[in-house]
Design a protein around this motif. Structure first.
Motif, PDB file in Angstrom:
ATOM      1  N   GLY A  60       6.337 -31.267 -28.111  1.00  0.00           N
ATOM      2  CA  GLY A  60       6.436 -30.969 -26.684  1.00  0.00           C
ATOM      3  C   GLY A  60       6.957 -32.150 -25.887  1.00  0.00           C
ATOM      4  O   GLY A  60       7.790 -31.997 -24.996  1.00  0.00           O
ATOM      5  N   ALA A  61       6.498 -33.348 -26.225  1.00  0.00           N
ATOM      6  CA  ALA A  61       6.973 -34.552 -25.535  1.00  0.00           C
ATOM      7  C   ALA A  61       8.458 -34.775 -25.798  1.00  0.00           C
ATOM      8  O   ALA A  61       9.208 -35.148 -24.892  1.00  0.00           O
ATOM      9  CB  ALA A  61       6.169 -35.762 -25.997  1.00  0.00           C
ATOM     10  N   ALA A  62       8.892 -34.542 -27.031  1.00  0.00           N
ATOM     11  CA  ALA A  62      10.307 -34.718 -27.371  1.00  0.00           C
ATOM     12  C   ALA A  62      11.177 -33.720 -26.613  1.00  0.00           C
ATOM     13  O   ALA A  62      12.255 -34.074 -26.114  1.00  0.00           O
ATOM     14  CB  ALA A  62      10.508 -34.565 -28.873  1.00  0.00           C
ATOM     15  N   ILE A  63      10.718 -32.495 -26.482  1.00  0.00           N
ATOM     16  CA  ILE A  63      11.480 -31.486 -25.735  1.00  0.00           C
ATOM     17  C   ILE A  63      11.598 -31.882 -24.272  1.00  0.00           C
ATOM     18  O   ILE A  63      12.678 -31.786 -23.673  1.00  0.00           O
ATOM     19  CB  ILE A  63      10.823 -30.102 -25.890  1.00  0.00           C
ATOM     20  N   GLU A  64      10.493 -32.350 -23.680  1.00  0.00           N
ATOM     21  CA  GLU A  64      10.537 -32.764 -22.278  1.00  0.00           C
ATOM     22  C   GLU A  64      11.434 -33.989 -22.084  1.00  0.00           C
ATOM     23  O   GLU A  64      12.158 -34.092 -21.098  1.00  0.00           O
ATOM     24  CB  GLU A  64       9.123 -33.031 -21.744  1.00  0.00           C
ATOM     25  N   ALA A  65      11.404 -34.922 -23.024  1.00  0.00           N
ATOM     26  CA  ALA A  65      12.271 -36.105 -22.946  1.00  0.00           C
ATOM     27  C   ALA A  65      13.737 -35.693 -23.027  1.00  0.00           C
ATOM     28  O   ALA A  65      14.585 -36.234 -22.304  1.00  0.00           O
ATOM     29  CB  ALA A  65      11.926 -37.088 -24.060  1.00  0.00           C
ATOM     30  N   LYS A  67      15.008 -32.781 -22.102  1.00  0.00           N
ATOM     31  CA  LYS A  67      15.349 -32.150 -20.818  1.00  0.00           C
ATOM     32  C   LYS A  67      15.632 -33.201 -19.755  1.00  0.00           C
ATOM     33  O   LYS A  67      16.610 -33.113 -19.013  1.00  0.00           O
ATOM     34  CB  LYS A  67      14.196 -31.258 -20.347  1.00  0.00           C
ATOM     35  N   LEU A  68      14.769 -34.220 -19.672  1.00  0.00           N
ATOM     36  CA  LEU A  68      14.941 -35.275 -18.682  1.00  0.00           C
ATOM     37  C   LEU A  68      16.231 -36.050 -18.917  1.00  0.00           C
ATOM     38  O   LEU A  68      16.968 -36.364 -17.982  1.00  0.00           O
ATOM     39  CB  LEU A  68      13.741 -36.226 -18.713  1.00  0.00           C
ATOM     40  N   ALA A  69      16.538 -36.346 -20.175  1.00  0.00           N
ATOM     41  CA  ALA A  69      17.767 -37.061 -20.508  1.00  0.00           C
ATOM     42  C   ALA A  69      18.999 -36.256 -20.098  1.00  0.00           C
ATOM     43  O   ALA A  69      19.955 -36.808 -19.544  1.00  0.00           O
ATOM     44  CB  ALA A  69      17.807 -37.377 -21.999  1.00  0.00           C
TER      45      ALA A  69
END
Length: 75
Positions: A60-65, A67-69
């Motif tokens: 989940g953290a990798a997916i959010e990172a 998206k932010l990138a």
């Protein structure tokens, strides 16, 4: 926690649940019987096993990172 937060569902994760289906059924039943029966609607709160086990938080953290990138133009 059920009385405090009144959740729509409980999601259980972690490496312990990467055991056999028999253990998962037993574990989830133990959660259910340990829940306080103070309110009638609590009896039907669904309990789910997180499909990604102990890696769900990292995924989940990798997916959010990602998206932010993308939103920031880094990718």
């Amino acid at each position: 926690m059920v009385n405090t937060f009144d959740p729509d569902a409980l999601i259980v994760g972690g490496g312990a649940l990467e055991a056999s289906q028999e253990f998962q059924r037993w574990f989830l039943e133990q959660i259910r019987v340990s829940m306080p029966a103070q309110r009638e609607e609590q009896a039907s709160v669904p309990i789910y096993v997180m499909p990604n086990g102990d890696t769900a938080g990292a995924r989940g953290a990798a997916i959010e990172a990602l998206k932010l990138a993308r939103q920031s133009g880094l990718m």
